[in-house]
Design an enzyme around this catalytic site. Sequence first.
Site, PDB file in Angstrom:
ATOM      1  N   THR A 157       0.694  -1.554   0.159  1.00 50.50           N
ATOM      2  CA  THR A 157       0.523  -0.130  -0.166  1.00 50.50           C
ATOM      3  C   THR A 157       0.878   1.777  -0.174  1.00 50.50           C
ATOM      4  O   THR A 157       1.776   1.659   0.848  1.00 50.50           O
ATOM      5  CB  THR A 157      -0.816  -0.224   1.315  1.00 50.50           C
ATOM      6  OG1 THR A 157      -1.444  -1.198   1.081  1.00 50.50           O
ATOM      7  CG2 THR A 157      -1.992   0.869   1.240  1.00 50.50           C
ATOM      8  N   LYS A 173       1.050   4.868   8.610  1.00 48.25           N
ATOM      9  CA  LYS A 173       1.626   5.375   7.272  1.00 48.25           C
ATOM     10  C   LYS A 173       0.445   5.244   6.024  1.00 48.25           C
ATOM     11  O   LYS A 173       0.417   6.423   4.950  1.00 48.25           O
ATOM     12  CB  LYS A 173       2.387   4.375   6.647  1.00 48.25           C
ATOM     13  CG  LYS A 173       2.820   4.372   5.032  1.00 48.25           C
ATOM     14  CD  LYS A 173       2.526   3.572   3.870  1.00 48.25           C
ATOM     15  CE  LYS A 173       2.914   2.382   4.384  1.00 48.25           C
ATOM     16  NZ  LYS A 173       2.007   1.232   3.539  1.00 48.25           N
ATOM     17  N   LYS A 202      -6.896   1.200  -2.798  1.00 43.07           N
ATOM     18  CA  LYS A 202      -6.901   1.317  -1.610  1.00 43.07           C
ATOM     19  C   LYS A 202      -6.789   2.392  -0.025  1.00 43.07           C
ATOM     20  O   LYS A 202      -7.437   2.241   0.355  1.00 43.07           O
ATOM     21  CB  LYS A 202      -5.702   0.917  -1.536  1.00 43.07           C
ATOM     22  CG  LYS A 202      -5.875   0.220  -0.562  1.00 43.07           C
ATOM     23  CD  LYS A 202      -5.306  -0.828  -0.187  1.00 43.07           C
ATOM     24  CE  LYS A 202      -5.401  -1.555   2.118  1.00 43.07           C
ATOM     25  NZ  LYS A 202      -4.507  -2.090   1.577  1.00 43.07           N
TER      26      LYS A 202
END
Length: 292
Positions: free
Chosen positions: A102, A245, A177
Amino acid sequence: MSNDTLPRIGFMGIGIMGAPMAGHLRAAGHPLTIANRSRGPRVQALLDAGAQWAETPAALAAASDVVITILGFPQDVEQVWLGADGLLAGARPGTLLVDMTTSSPRLAAQLAQAAATKGCAALDAPVSGGEPGARNAALSIMVGGEAAAFARAEPVFARMGKSIRHMGGPGAGQHTKMANQIAIASAVMGVAEALSYARRAGLDGESVVAALAPGAAGSTQLTVLGPKMLAGDFAPGFMVKHFLKDLGIAVAEAEAMGLALPGLAQSRKLFERIAGELGGDVGTQAIIAAYR
């Protein structure tokens, strides 16, 4: 076992997710070469199953027809792909490179362009489903890149996931995502608030989860993470530091679009608080600690 008619796979990132994903590819008969920062038990198990070891990303790419990375942070991806001894330094023309980390949509587009200049193809293919999805080959895989590259990769993806969708050009997988992580951020926050309310009201938490799960409030976050919240089990299926993140990337992308997402902003604040209090290696269910 191996099958010389199957593409040779290079896999870098033998972690909680990557180890079972690579294991499925090896079990399906793909000749497998692996690389990782360290050679711990997960790496050794794959080597014992017949995988080969590459010392560098360049060597990994040189030995492979398809290379897959699933790493921690965008800067890791950039270094592994574009570094002096990186994947593109060793890849032959025609190699298909797939990043399942990701990561940043903008970086995905940059990698696709860099691969094209080397005569290679690149896909961004982040996944959802966590450790259980990786272990059971039931991941949801969201793919960005050229249609021809996706067609080449789809049989490989089918070894690791059940829902495989081509979402558009380079970066589209990462944007999808981000939408996934934005939805999870508010969902897991909502579960923590619901169970905190139930506890304060004197209800039995397990009974509340059982009552809510079949109805409109039912979700993976409720049924999988809810019991862990109730038990105070913060062992990671997905670490808070990695989720932060992801949320940071989502916030940056939303800001670049001029889009305000207050739910995302609030959940990010709570996860930052949890990381400060409990550390970043706890699982995302630890967000319930913010309500104590």
